[in-house]
Design a protein around this motif. Structure first.
Motif, PDB file in Angstrom:
ATOM      1  N   VAL A   3      63.782  65.666 -26.119  1.00  0.00           N
ATOM      2  CA  VAL A   3      62.786  66.556 -25.542  1.00  0.00           C
ATOM      3  C   VAL A   3      63.407  67.928 -25.388  1.00  0.00           C
ATOM      4  CG1 VAL A   3      61.341  66.997 -23.525  1.00  0.00           C
ATOM      5  CG2 VAL A   3      61.661  64.646 -24.330  1.00  0.00           C
ATOM      6  N   ARG A   4      62.756  68.932 -25.936  1.00  0.00           N
ATOM      7  CA  ARG A   4      63.212  70.315 -25.829  1.00  0.00           C
ATOM      8  C   ARG A   4      62.619  70.922 -24.557  1.00  0.00           C
ATOM      9  NH1 ARG A   4      60.417  72.898 -29.013  1.00  0.00           N
ATOM     10  NH2 ARG A   4      61.652  74.780 -29.140  1.00  0.00           N
ATOM     11  N   LEU A   5      63.505  71.396 -23.641  1.00  0.00           N
ATOM     12  CA  LEU A   5      63.043  71.973 -22.380  1.00  0.00           C
ATOM     13  C   LEU A   5      63.726  73.291 -22.081  1.00  0.00           C
ATOM     14  CD1 LEU A   5      62.945  69.087 -19.729  1.00  0.00           C
ATOM     15  CD2 LEU A   5      61.065  70.060 -21.033  1.00  0.00           C
ATOM     16  N   ARG A   6      62.970  74.197 -21.495  1.00  0.00           N
ATOM     17  CA  ARG A   6      63.555  75.414 -20.939  1.00  0.00           C
ATOM     18  C   ARG A   6      64.051  75.071 -19.549  1.00  0.00           C
ATOM     19  NH1 ARG A   6      58.906  79.549 -21.496  1.00  0.00           N
ATOM     20  NH2 ARG A   6      60.587  80.930 -20.880  1.00  0.00           N
ATOM     21  N   ALA A   7      64.957  75.862 -19.029  1.00  0.00           N
ATOM     22  CA  ALA A   7      65.662  75.519 -17.785  1.00  0.00           C
ATOM     23  C   ALA A   7      64.740  75.301 -16.591  1.00  0.00           C
ATOM     24  CB  ALA A   7      66.714  76.573 -17.464  1.00  0.00           C
ATOM     25  N   HIS A   8      63.740  76.149 -16.391  1.00  0.00           N
ATOM     26  CA  HIS A   8      62.938  75.963 -15.179  1.00  0.00           C
ATOM     27  C   HIS A   8      62.070  74.710 -15.250  1.00  0.00           C
ATOM     28  CE1 HIS A   8      59.422  78.270 -16.937  1.00  0.00           C
ATOM     29  NE2 HIS A   8      58.734  77.484 -16.110  1.00  0.00           N
ATOM     30  N   ARG A  35      58.367  59.844 -22.076  1.00  0.00           N
ATOM     31  CA  ARG A  35      59.547  59.815 -22.948  1.00  0.00           C
ATOM     32  C   ARG A  35      60.833  59.932 -22.137  1.00  0.00           C
ATOM     33  NH1 ARG A  35      58.408  64.458 -27.041  1.00  0.00           N
ATOM     34  NH2 ARG A  35      60.562  64.027 -27.615  1.00  0.00           N
ATOM     35  N   LEU A  36      60.848  60.859 -21.198  1.00  0.00           N
ATOM     36  CA  LEU A  36      62.039  61.032 -20.365  1.00  0.00           C
ATOM     37  C   LEU A  36      62.263  59.825 -19.458  1.00  0.00           C
ATOM     38  CD1 LEU A  36      61.703  64.811 -19.523  1.00  0.00           C
ATOM     39  CD2 LEU A  36      63.393  63.749 -21.034  1.00  0.00           C
ATOM     40  N   SER A  37      61.198  59.226 -18.986  1.00  0.00           N
ATOM     41  CA  SER A  37      61.321  58.018 -18.162  1.00  0.00           C
ATOM     42  C   SER A  37      61.904  56.854 -18.968  1.00  0.00           C
ATOM     43  CB  SER A  37      59.954  57.626 -17.587  1.00  0.00           C
ATOM     44  OG  SER A  37      59.495  58.606 -16.683  1.00  0.00           O
ATOM     45  N   LEU A  95      69.120  62.856 -18.487  1.00  0.00           N
ATOM     46  CA  LEU A  95      68.511  62.818 -17.160  1.00  0.00           C
ATOM     47  C   LEU A  95      68.534  61.383 -16.629  1.00  0.00           C
ATOM     48  CD1 LEU A  95      67.142  64.743 -15.143  1.00  0.00           C
ATOM     49  CD2 LEU A  95      64.972  64.109 -16.149  1.00  0.00           C
ATOM     50  N   ASP A  96      69.735  60.918 -16.305  1.00  0.00           N
ATOM     51  CA  ASP A  96      69.870  59.555 -15.798  1.00  0.00           C
ATOM     52  C   ASP A  96      69.444  59.495 -14.335  1.00  0.00           C
ATOM     53  OD1 ASP A  96      72.034  60.522 -14.274  1.00  0.00           O
ATOM     54  OD2 ASP A  96      73.530  59.720 -15.654  1.00  0.00           O
TER      55      ASP A  96
END
Length: 149
Positions: A3-8, A35-37, A95-96
């Motif tokens: 997953v591509r994310l910007r910092a905020h 997806r992150l979950s 993101l564990d």
């Protein structure tokens, strides 16, 4: 996948409860939270990311404004200090459960909320945090057998 994310958006994800700018935006965001979950990793990017994608067809998407870039800088600074690791373009973040817990605790106490100043969603995010993130769509990451990791 990644997953591509910007910092905020590392902060926005913490309190996302299915509300957003449009039905397309929330459907996309729901997919990203899922997806992150499931344990996908994050690639930090500069500028619009996977969450912004549905907004990019608008005449003047807010994700291209200076305010969003300023939020990215502030969030990166705060999260970097909290996690004692670089938070910038090109860095991967897993993101564990431990990192998610640290971020949510710091968000709840206001330690990583400087980037939220002036954001229209700040009140909702504060309510979600004060409610223990009960309705947040991002859950502890799980493995392929749906076991927490």
């Amino acid at each position: 996948m990644t997953v591509r994310l910007r910092a905020h958006h590392l902060l926005c994800l913490l309190t996302y409860v299915g509300k957003g700018y449009s039905p397309a935006f929330t459907a996309n965001y729901d997919g990203i939270a899922e997806r992150l979950s499931r344990g996908e990793d994050i690639l930090l990017v500069s500028g619009p990311d996977d969450i912004c994608a549905p907004l990019l067809g608008e005449p003047e998407p807010h994700c291209l404004r200076d305010g969003a870039a300023g939020r990215d800088r502030q969030a990166a600074e705060d999260v970097e200090a909290l996690l004692a690791r670089p938070i910038r373009h090109g860095i991967r973040v897993d993101l564990d459960a431990a990192i998610l817990t640290r971020l949510r605790q710091a968000f709840s106490t206001g330690h990583v909320r400087k980037a939220c100043g002036g954001c229209e969603w700040s009140g909702l995010c504060g309510a979600v945090a004060s409610g223990g993130y009960r309705d947040a769509r991002l859950r502890r990451p799980v493995d392929a057998q749906n076991r927490p990791i």
